[in-house]
Design a protein around this motif. Structure first.
Motif, PDB file in Angstrom:
ATOM      1  N   ARG A 130      96.251  16.489  41.917  1.00 32.10           N
ATOM      2  CA  ARG A 130      95.645  17.790  42.202  1.00 32.10           C
ATOM      3  C   ARG A 130      94.995  18.412  40.965  1.00 32.10           C
ATOM      4  O   ARG A 130      94.454  19.521  41.037  1.00 32.10           O
ATOM      5  CB  ARG A 130      96.684  18.739  42.799  1.00 32.10           C
ATOM      6  N   LEU A 131      95.036  17.686  39.850  1.00 36.63           N
ATOM      7  CA  LEU A 131      94.372  18.153  38.629  1.00 36.63           C
ATOM      8  C   LEU A 131      92.990  17.515  38.554  1.00 36.63           C
ATOM      9  O   LEU A 131      92.869  16.297  38.358  1.00 36.63           O
ATOM     10  CB  LEU A 131      95.194  17.769  37.397  1.00 36.63           C
ATOM     11  N   PRO A 132      91.923  18.283  38.730  1.00 37.33           N
ATOM     12  CA  PRO A 132      90.571  17.704  38.748  1.00 37.33           C
ATOM     13  C   PRO A 132      90.251  16.867  37.514  1.00 37.33           C
ATOM     14  O   PRO A 132      89.609  15.808  37.619  1.00 37.33           O
ATOM     15  CB  PRO A 132      89.665  18.934  38.840  1.00 37.33           C
ATOM     16  N   PHE A 133      90.703  17.309  36.333  1.00 38.35           N
ATOM     17  CA  PHE A 133      90.393  16.571  35.111  1.00 38.35           C
ATOM     18  C   PHE A 133      91.046  15.188  35.127  1.00 38.35           C
ATOM     19  O   PHE A 133      90.412  14.189  34.790  1.00 38.35           O
ATOM     20  CB  PHE A 133      90.867  17.349  33.880  1.00 38.35           C
ATOM     21  N   VAL A 134      92.307  15.138  35.512  1.00 42.32           N
ATOM     22  CA  VAL A 134      93.037  13.870  35.534  1.00 42.32           C
ATOM     23  C   VAL A 134      92.429  12.929  36.573  1.00 42.32           C
ATOM     24  O   VAL A 134      92.191  11.740  36.306  1.00 42.32           O
ATOM     25  CB  VAL A 134      94.534  14.117  35.835  1.00 42.32           C
ATOM     26  N   TRP A 166      96.006   8.886  45.218  1.00 41.57           N
ATOM     27  CA  TRP A 166      96.508   8.146  44.066  1.00 41.57           C
ATOM     28  C   TRP A 166      95.837   6.782  43.960  1.00 41.57           C
ATOM     29  O   TRP A 166      95.400   6.353  42.885  1.00 41.57           O
ATOM     30  CB  TRP A 166      98.019   7.991  44.190  1.00 41.57           C
ATOM     31  N   LYS A 167      95.728   6.103  45.091  1.00 37.38           N
ATOM     32  CA  LYS A 167      95.159   4.757  45.091  1.00 37.38           C
ATOM     33  C   LYS A 167      93.646   4.759  44.929  1.00 37.38           C
ATOM     34  O   LYS A 167      93.092   3.983  44.149  1.00 37.38           O
ATOM     35  CB  LYS A 167      95.549   4.033  46.384  1.00 37.38           C
ATOM     36  N   ILE A 168      92.970   5.623  45.666  1.00 34.37           N
ATOM     37  CA  ILE A 168      91.509   5.545  45.662  1.00 34.37           C
ATOM     38  C   ILE A 168      90.904   6.014  44.340  1.00 34.37           C
ATOM     39  O   ILE A 168      89.851   5.544  43.915  1.00 34.37           O
ATOM     40  CB  ILE A 168      90.910   6.322  46.854  1.00 34.37           C
ATOM     41  N   TYR A 169      91.590   6.928  43.642  1.00 36.48           N
ATOM     42  CA  TYR A 169      91.075   7.382  42.354  1.00 36.48           C
ATOM     43  C   TYR A 169      91.533   6.509  41.189  1.00 36.48           C
ATOM     44  O   TYR A 169      91.146   6.742  40.043  1.00 36.48           O
ATOM     45  CB  TYR A 169      91.456   8.844  42.103  1.00 36.48           C
ATOM     46  N   GLY A 170      92.360   5.513  41.452  1.00 36.31           N
ATOM     47  CA  GLY A 170      92.766   4.596  40.391  1.00 36.31           C
ATOM     48  C   GLY A 170      93.787   5.170  39.431  1.00 36.31           C
ATOM     49  O   GLY A 170      93.769   4.858  38.238  1.00 36.31           O
TER      50      GLY A 170
END
Length: 344
Positions: free
Chosen positions: A15-19, A321-325
């Motif tokens: 939920r952290l855009p930067f991360v 979690w998976k799709i953003y790596g």
């Protein structure tokens, strides 16, 4: 790290855009090959079937930060070294009619392509997949606990809670996987007799498979049709002649029906024990451009006949979690931390 804390940690990070953006930036060169099986109008199961609402949300995520391609397009770009664009390929196994009724309108409305793998002898819903026959029997059985002996093995059929019913199905299904095709049918028939359940001749309700008319419609509107064999038999169990038939006849029938070349293939069951180098070579010889397995692992462009996939469920945190790596990002952070600690 216990499971509840681990999930809370994942929820916080995604939920952290930067991360999330950093993870995506570091992994843009890696195609995301998503694996679906079933869809439902409203969530009502254990979360393994994707509901209409969640699928619409997933498509929104994909449209925002990724570029959707068919599997064959993804393979072609990967072979040409051009995948640094956050590519996602949606793949759907088995060819249930719920894909056409629930997922397809959402894909069509958003201009998102996908790849559907069909088992040609099951198209049209004339025959049951064995695992669906088993599910139907358990669903119709009374909510009770019963011990049952089949040959030398003792089974406990327990429907007193949804969790115990799920455990029962997995125990019976795992046993079925150890049997030959004929032995499996006898065993499932014995389960039905023991519970007093009569199974309809053809699949009903959520167990129905898609028909050829709908497959042609899908093919004409952005859905790539791939082969999932003729009969969904485990390919490592077959002799050379039967293996060729499963690969070649399914490809020819789909091509004759849709008027397009079938470029992609999906291994039945798709675990590491369900394909080997002989099977992989046969898939390539049959004329497919690439093939997918049904387990996760690193994406390797050189292994286009063993393409790993990301399993998708109703779990939205897991999807993000998976799709953003995010696993890759965590791995990089751990490596950097180890380098910075003296003596590590």
């Amino acid at each position: 790290m216990n499971m509840s804390f681990k999930r809370a940690f994942k929820c916080f990070l995604v939920r952290l855009p930067f991360v999330k953006g950093l993870a995506l930036s570091l992994t843009r060169h890696v195609p995301r090959i998503l694996m679906y099986h079933r869809f439902e109008a409203v969530r009502g199961g254990d979360g393994t079937i994707v509901s209409r609402e969640t699928f619409e949300w997933q498509i929104g995520v994909i449209k925002a930060d990724f570029r959707a391609k068919t599997l064959s397009e993804c393979i072609e770009q990967s072979q040409n070294g051009g995948t640094r664009n956050g590519i996602v390929a949606l793949t759907i196994d088995d060819g249930y009619d719920d894909f056409y009724a629930i997922a397809y309108p959402i894909l069509l409305g958003n201009g998102i392509p996908a790849t559907l793998f069909v088992v040609t002898s099951y198209v049209g819903g004339e025959s049951w997949f064995w695992w669906d026959r088993l599910r139907y029997i358990l669903k119709q059985a009374p909510e009770a606990r019963k011990e049952w002996r089949y040959q030398r093995d003792l089974f406990i059929v327990d429907k007193t809670t949804p969790a115990k019913e799920s455990k029962t199905w997995h125990r019976l299904a795992d046993y079925c996987m150890t049997l030959s095709e004929s032995e499996r049918l006898r065993f499932i028939g014995a389960v039905a007799d023991m519970l007093g359940i009569v199974v309809p001749d053809t699949p009903v309700g959520p167990y129905k498979q898609i028909g050829w008319d709908r497959i042609v419609d899908l093919s004409n509107h952005g859905v790539e049709i791939g082969s999932h064999t003729v009969s969904h038999r485990i390919l490592t169990d077959l002799d050379d002649g039967s293996l060729r038939q499963e690969l070649e006849l399914s490809k020819k029938e789909i091509e004759a029906r849709i008027g397009r070349t079938v470029k992609t293939f999906c291994y039945p069951n798709g675990q590491t024990s369900d394909y080997n180098e002989q099977v992989v070579a046969a898939v390539e010889k049959a004329g497919y451009q690439g093939a997918v397995v049904a387990h996760e692992g690193p994406y390797r462009p050189a292994e286009r006949y063993k393409i790993t996939r990301v399993s998708v469920s109703e779990d939205r945190i897991d999807f993000l979690w998976k799709i953003y790596g995010m696993d890759f990002l965590i791995m990089r952070i751990k490596k950097l931390f180890k380098r910075s600690v003296p003596g590590s």
